[in-house]
Every structure is written in C-alpha cells, then in structure tokens.
Scaffold this motif. Structure first.
Motif, PDB file in Angstrom:
ATOM      1  N   ASN A  40     -12.086  -1.337 -67.209  1.00 36.70           N
ATOM      2  CA  ASN A  40     -11.897  -2.745 -67.511  1.00 36.70           C
ATOM      3  C   ASN A  40     -10.438  -3.093 -67.251  1.00 36.70           C
ATOM      4  O   ASN A  40      -9.538  -2.517 -67.865  1.00 36.70           O
ATOM      5  N   ASN A  84     -14.250  -6.997 -65.051  1.00 34.48           N
ATOM      6  CA  ASN A  84     -13.141  -7.951 -64.929  1.00 34.48           C
ATOM      7  C   ASN A  84     -12.334  -7.727 -63.658  1.00 34.48           C
ATOM      8  O   ASN A  84     -11.108  -7.750 -63.675  1.00 34.48           O
ATOM      9  N   ASN A  87      -9.496 -10.036 -62.571  1.00 31.78           N
ATOM     10  CA  ASN A  87      -8.130  -9.865 -63.080  1.00 31.78           C
ATOM     11  C   ASN A  87      -7.234  -9.172 -62.068  1.00 31.78           C
ATOM     12  O   ASN A  87      -6.020  -9.314 -62.121  1.00 31.78           O
TER      13      ASN A  87
END
Length: 95
Positions: A40, A84, A87
C-alpha cells in the motif's frame, strides 16, 4: 559520539535479493518477497511510505526512491497486489 548514535538509530536502508532486508538502527527485519501479498503506497505525514503485508506480518518502510523500490519488488514477485497505485503519480509530481 551522541550525534553518531542518533544517526545510527534513525538510519534506514534496504537490501533486496530473494528477501527484503530492512535495516533500522540496530535491528534487521527479513521478509521473504514471495510471501508478500500486498503493498500500500501512502503518505505518512509528509513522508511517502510503503506498507508491506503478508504472512500475517506488516511493516512500513520509507524508501528514498519509492517507485524504484516498488518496481523492484514487483519484478521479483508480480503477484503482489498494489493498493493505492494512484499515489505513485502524486509522488512523481511532488519530487
């Protein structure tokens, strides 16, 4: 002497082979890359970090080159779920 001790405690670096070895201060954490299930990518305060989960173990690392770090682990184990991922684009824009 005190400055040297503080640097040793705050320093974090990695070695990637078939295992990910995380060195923090005086400790070493060894993670089998083939056992990593998820990564993540997140911001922890103002620092980009990568949360690594697998085998009921979780660790957060703060690599200087986050994108290269993630790509290297995915090259070794392409079955890692990348959470994610958007990001990563934010990190590219900020640096």
């Amino acid at each position: 002497m005190t400055v040297l001790l503080i640097i040793m405690l705050l320093r974090e670096y990695y070695r990637i082979n078939t295992y990910l070895e995380v060195y923090r201060g005086f400790t070493r954490i060894k993670v089998d890359i083939m056992q990593i299930e998820m990564m993540n990518i997140a911001m922890y305060g103002s620092r980009p970090g990568v949360e690594i989960s697998g085998n009921e173990r979780q660790i957060i690392v703060f690599p200087v080159e986050t994108e290269l770090f993630v790509k290297t682990l995915l090259t070794i184990n392409p079955d890692i779920y990348l959470q994610n991922q958007q990001n990563m684009d934010v990190l590219r824009c900020n640096f």
